[in-house]
Design an enzyme around this catalytic site. Structure first.
Site, PDB file in Angstrom:
ATOM      1  N   ASP A 132       7.855   1.015  -0.922  1.00 56.57           N
ATOM      2  CA  ASP A 132       7.213  -0.242  -0.571  1.00 56.57           C
ATOM      3  C   ASP A 132       5.769   0.049  -0.156  1.00 56.57           C
ATOM      4  O   ASP A 132       5.439   1.170   0.250  1.00 56.57           O
ATOM      5  CB  ASP A 132       7.995  -0.897   0.575  1.00 56.57           C
ATOM      6  N   LEU A 133       4.903  -0.962  -0.216  1.00 56.87           N
ATOM      7  CA  LEU A 133       3.494  -0.769   0.111  1.00 56.87           C
ATOM      8  C   LEU A 133       3.112  -1.448   1.424  1.00 56.87           C
ATOM      9  O   LEU A 133       2.822  -0.780   2.415  1.00 56.87           O
ATOM     10  CB  LEU A 133       2.616  -1.294  -1.040  1.00 56.87           C
ATOM     11  N   ASP A 134       3.119  -2.789   1.444  1.00 59.91           N
ATOM     12  CA  ASP A 134       2.678  -3.532   2.627  1.00 59.91           C
ATOM     13  C   ASP A 134       3.604  -3.269   3.806  1.00 59.91           C
ATOM     14  O   ASP A 134       4.825  -3.380   3.700  1.00 59.91           O
ATOM     15  CB  ASP A 134       2.653  -5.038   2.326  1.00 59.91           C
ATOM     16  N   ASP A 184       9.924  -0.907   4.898  1.00 56.96           N
ATOM     17  CA  ASP A 184       9.937  -1.319   6.306  1.00 56.96           C
ATOM     18  C   ASP A 184      10.874  -2.481   6.590  1.00 56.96           C
ATOM     19  O   ASP A 184      11.175  -2.755   7.764  1.00 56.96           O
ATOM     20  CB  ASP A 184       8.525  -1.741   6.735  1.00 56.96           C
TER      21      ASP A 184
END
Length: 238
Positions: free
Chosen positions: A11-13, A180
């Protein structure tokens, strides 16, 4: 006990960088553009009203839940039209927002940890957001980029996870998904047959009733340390 993963999806954000400070700066950049080029729109739609308009557009277009870019473009075109400004400014207005949205500030551990992980495993970026890896400067670390906008499905839906495994060329059980969000990342990955790692930077309690991740760390570097210290070790299914 199972072997270590053959590939990672990430995941990024809110995993590599905090998203809301970034969005707030991007909204400020958009507002500055509108004040200079489209003052009537800026006056009628200050930041808080533009945000409310985007939320309204998202509610009106549930079929675009996977496409934040199109949601924002619809919002911009509507704001310009309602204010009497030229709708042709929408593209440049979005670019003002998007350039700032990709001017990310990484968590201190994130970029070094990403470099360590990518040096040993093929890594796919898997995101519901609309980040641009090349603008950010991290595209070389990823074997694949899989976005909700591209796939037409958003996490935690099954198709976006399966597409990621296909792009990596491995079976779902061979992939460790890292993110997250307990529902979007952990539960979504588990439903797809992938293993999961929760990056719990805020030290939150795990939500009751959800199946736990295979791994949990406060930082991405914690995961990198663990993987590097277990060359022939295992992820224990929970």
């Amino acid at each position: 006990m199972e072997t270590l993963p053959r590939a990672l999806s990430l995941d990024l954000d809110d995993t590599l960088w905090p998203i809301w400070p970034l969005i707030e700066r991007a909204e400020q950049a958009l507002d500055a553009f509108l004040r200079e080029r489209c003052p009537r729109t800026a006056q009628r739609f200050p930041i808080h009203r533009m945000r409310r308009l985007r939320e309204q557009v998202a509610a009106e277009h549930p079929h675009l839940v996977h496409d934040f870019t199109e949601q924002r473009m619809i919002s911009l075109r509507r704001a310009l039209a309602e204010s009497g400004d030229d709708v042709a400014h929408a593209d440049a207005a979005f670019e003002a927002f998007y350039a700032s949205r990709n001017d990310v500030v990484f968590y201190p551990d994130a970029l070094p940890a990403l470099e360590r992980l990518a040096a040993r495993w093929p890594v796919a970026a898997l995101t519901n957001g609309n980040a641009d890896l090349e603008r950010i400067g991290i595209g070389a670390h990823f074997r694949a980029f899989v976005s909700a906008r591209e796939q037409g499905h958003a996490k935690p839906e099954l198709p976006i996870f399966m597409a990621t495994c296909e792009r990596l060329g491995v079976e779902p059980h061979e992939v460790l998904h890292v993110g997250d969000d307990p529902l979007l990342d952990v539960v979504g990955a588990r439903r797809a047959g992938m293993r999961s790692c929760w990056i719990n930077r805020k030290k939150d309690s795990w939500p009751l009733g959800l199946p736990r991740p295979d791994l949990e760390f406060a930082t991405l570097s914690g995961l990198a340390d663990w993987l590097e210290s277990h060359p022939a070790a295992a992820l224990e299914s929970r």
